[in-house]
Motif scaffolding. Structure first.
Motif, PDB file in Angstrom:
ATOM      1  N   ILE A 366       0.811  -1.213   0.000  1.00 53.08           N
ATOM      2  CA  ILE A 366       0.000   0.000   0.000  1.00 53.08           C
ATOM      3  C   ILE A 366       0.847   1.266   0.000  1.00 53.08           C
ATOM      4  O   ILE A 366       0.535   2.246  -0.655  1.00 53.08           O
ATOM      5  N   GLY A 367       1.932   1.265   0.771  1.00 52.61           N
ATOM      6  CA  GLY A 367       2.752   2.474   0.818  1.00 52.61           C
ATOM      7  C   GLY A 367       2.084   3.606   1.578  1.00 52.61           C
ATOM      8  O   GLY A 367       2.414   4.782   1.360  1.00 52.61           O
ATOM      9  N   ASP A 368       1.130   3.286   2.455  1.00 52.76           N
ATOM     10  CA  ASP A 368       0.518   4.313   3.278  1.00 52.76           C
ATOM     11  C   ASP A 368       1.551   4.817   4.276  1.00 52.76           C
ATOM     12  O   ASP A 368       2.362   4.052   4.791  1.00 52.76           O
ATOM     13  N   THR A 369       1.523   6.107   4.576  1.00 52.14           N
ATOM     14  CA  THR A 369       2.562   6.685   5.413  1.00 52.14           C
ATOM     15  C   THR A 369       2.071   6.987   6.820  1.00 52.14           C
ATOM     16  O   THR A 369       0.902   7.313   7.046  1.00 52.14           O
ATOM     17  N   ILE A 370       2.996   6.895   7.759  1.00 51.12           N
ATOM     18  CA  ILE A 370       2.711   7.264   9.134  1.00 51.12           C
ATOM     19  C   ILE A 370       2.318   8.737   9.213  1.00 51.12           C
ATOM     20  O   ILE A 370       1.405   9.117   9.963  1.00 51.12           O
ATOM     21  N   ARG A 371       2.954   9.571   8.434  1.00 50.76           N
ATOM     22  CA  ARG A 371       2.625  10.996   8.470  1.00 50.76           C
ATOM     23  C   ARG A 371       1.161  11.239   8.097  1.00 50.76           C
ATOM     24  O   ARG A 371       0.502  12.097   8.683  1.00 50.76           O
ATOM     25  N   ARG A 372       0.651  10.496   7.121  1.00 49.40           N
ATOM     26  CA  ARG A 372      -0.760  10.676   6.761  1.00 49.40           C
ATOM     27  C   ARG A 372      -1.662  10.303   7.931  1.00 49.40           C
ATOM     28  O   ARG A 372      -2.663  10.961   8.195  1.00 49.40           O
ATOM     29  N   LEU A 373      -1.307   9.230   8.655  1.00 46.75           N
ATOM     30  CA  LEU A 373      -2.119   8.826   9.795  1.00 46.75           C
ATOM     31  C   LEU A 373      -2.042   9.842  10.925  1.00 46.75           C
ATOM     32  O   LEU A 373      -2.991   9.993  11.696  1.00 46.75           O
TER      33      LEU A 373
END
Length: 489
Positions: A366-373
């Motif tokens: 997915i490549g979802d980022t901690i910063r987005r969360l």
């Protein structure tokens, strides 16, 4: 060489990319959508694309709308691609790309008269929203905030609105005056009772300038509640490059997402609706149990891994899940304090639901980022964490882990990681949050005295004491040692 996406190149797409399975020239608009971002394009627009491919409901195509001038950039990309974009669904061992064709247009952002004209079109029977949790003008008690400057401005000039809600009211007024039935307002944001919240904000704004019209809206407009779910990270050059090299498509604004998707929706559409049940949407009499489960277990879980990950310089969400302390913190918090405060959900095992979420968070594709969360905690914490905390306190249960989650958020907002790296501003209220977080290093209660966020929770001794303990430990020993202390009990 990659093929540049457009209507003219659909027949030239590589065999690994699926084109829309229908004639887009027969589509006509039926839905105006505010907030054309990645989640909506991976979710609602995808469901409609799938439905259109069955050969039916082609009069329910989407038209985009927005109130911010910055949305013009995304609109320009989509317009240059004939309103097409690529959706890439990813699991650990599989990726699949398809072109979504359910959009028929996009009104120029912030063009009030053009947006109102589109809303007043009798062909438009649904107006849907993904404007983020912070876009509904709510106070710390989740009540309509009539004193918000944007609301005050729209109430003073209802014929020249600037907010989504002011524009919808102007469109509804035009329909009423022309004898056209009102559209249904369908919120698709992660807010408890999202349809009811949208109703309160819309009627609350109307009541400030025209109480009789507010009564008409209250009595005639439908606001179905919904629960939506799909992990969808932001698009960057990484995603565009993967699409170019692995799938051979040049797309200025593709969407990458997980394979999992869910949509639970109340069936309240007086002017009709697309047959979304044919493509996996679950229609139920009451969304509330599903919604509460998702907001607390999934969105609350995201918050739980976000801030320790951010403080430990972790970049991707799946990397946080590979960290034994963060993964163990998530599971212990869920099993001891979050899931026990989730009421029963029809035909659902909440423990198994969390197991699925744990696997979804761990998806390396997915490549979802901690910063987005970590983004926008001042709006997300009151919706995803604090309601669980309140229920746990009322039940006399443990709030130790929830207090640690709050302390981690506070420590993150101080603006540096454990290694000393600077954290770039990551909240609309970042400057104010950072000042209070720094003050809280010496006086932890300062953080809880932010009444707009915590309300009266600062007065709850078990929470305040645990929060202060964890925050002092975070500053003294760092995140890893603090997590170890929590996990050791």
């Amino acid at each position: 060489m990659a093929i540049r996406l457009s209507a003219a190149t659909l027949s030239d797409l590589p065999a690994t990319v699926t084109a829309p399975g229908y004639d887009r020239s027969v589509l006509t608009p039926g839905i105006v959508h505010f907030g054309v971002g990645n989640f909506h394009r991976a979710h609602q627009a995808m469901y409609l694309d799938t439905l259109f491919a069955t050969g039916r409901d082609h009069d329910w195509a989407l038209v985009g709308a927005g109130v911010f001038a910055g949305e013009a950039q995304g609109r320009a990309v989509l317009e240059g691609q004939d309103w097409l974009y690529t959706l890439v669904e990813q699991e650990a061992g599989r990726s699949a790309a398809r072109v979504i064709g359910s959009y028929a247009g996009f009104v120029p952002p912030a063009d009030g008269p053009a947006i109102v004209a589109q809303l007043a079109d009798p062909a438009i029977r649904i107006v849907s929203l993904t404007i983020t949790e912070g876009g509904y003008f709510l106070d710390s008690n989740d009540a309509f905030d009539a004193a918000h400057p944007a609301i005050v401005a729209d109430a003073a000039a209802p014929d020249a609105p600037k907010t989504v809600f002011g524009l919808m009211l102007q469109g509804l007024r035009a329909r009423r005056d022309a004898g056209i039935a009102p559209f249904t307002v369908m919120c698709c944001d992660n807010i408890p009772h999202n349809g009811a919240v949208t109703r309160r904000t819309l009627t609350g704004l109307a009541r400030l300038s025209d109480p009789a019209f507010a009564d008409w809206v209250e009595g005639n407009v439908a606001f179905p509640n919904s629960m939506v779910d799909r992990i969808t990270p932001a698009t960057g050059e990484r995603e565009r490059e993967i699409l170019r090299t692995e799938f051979g498509v040049e797309d200025g604004w593709p969407v990458f997402c997980e394979d999992f998707t869910q949509w639970v929706l109340e069936d309240a559409f007086p002017l009709g609706r697309p047959a979304l049940e044919d493509v996996g949407v679950q229609f139920v009499p009451d969304v509330a149990p599903y919604e509460l489960m998702k907001l607390r277990i999934l969105n609350g879980g995201h918050a739980a891994i976000a801030y320790p990950g951010g403080l430990m310089d972790v970049h991707f969400v799946h990397e946080a899940m590979e960290h034994p302390r963060i993964r163990a913190f998530l599971r212990k918090l869920e099993e001891t304090e979050i899931i026990p405060n989730v009421p029963p959900v029809p035909d659902t095992d909440t423990a198994a639901y969390f197991d699925t979420i744990e696997a979804r968070f761990s998806n390396p594709k997915i490549g979802d980022t901690i910063r987005r969360l970590c983004l926008d905690g001042s709006n997300r914490q009151p919706k995803f964490i604090l309601p669980t905390l309140r229920d746990a306190l009322k039940a006399g249960g443990s709030v130790t882990g929830l207090a640690l989650e709050s302390a981690l958020w506070c420590r993150y907002c101080a603006g540096t990681t454990d290694s000393g790296a600077e954290i770039a501003p990551n909240d609309p209220n970042w400057d104010a949050l950072q000042a209070v977080a720094i003050e809280a290093k010496a006086r932890p209660r300062a953080w809880l005295e932010q009444r707009a966020i915590y309300g009266d929770l600062a007065d709850a001794a078990p929470f305040a004491e645990a929060f202060g303990h964890w925050l002092r430990l975070l500053w003294a020993d760092g995140t890893e040692a603090t997590l170890d202390a929590y996990l050791a009990g």
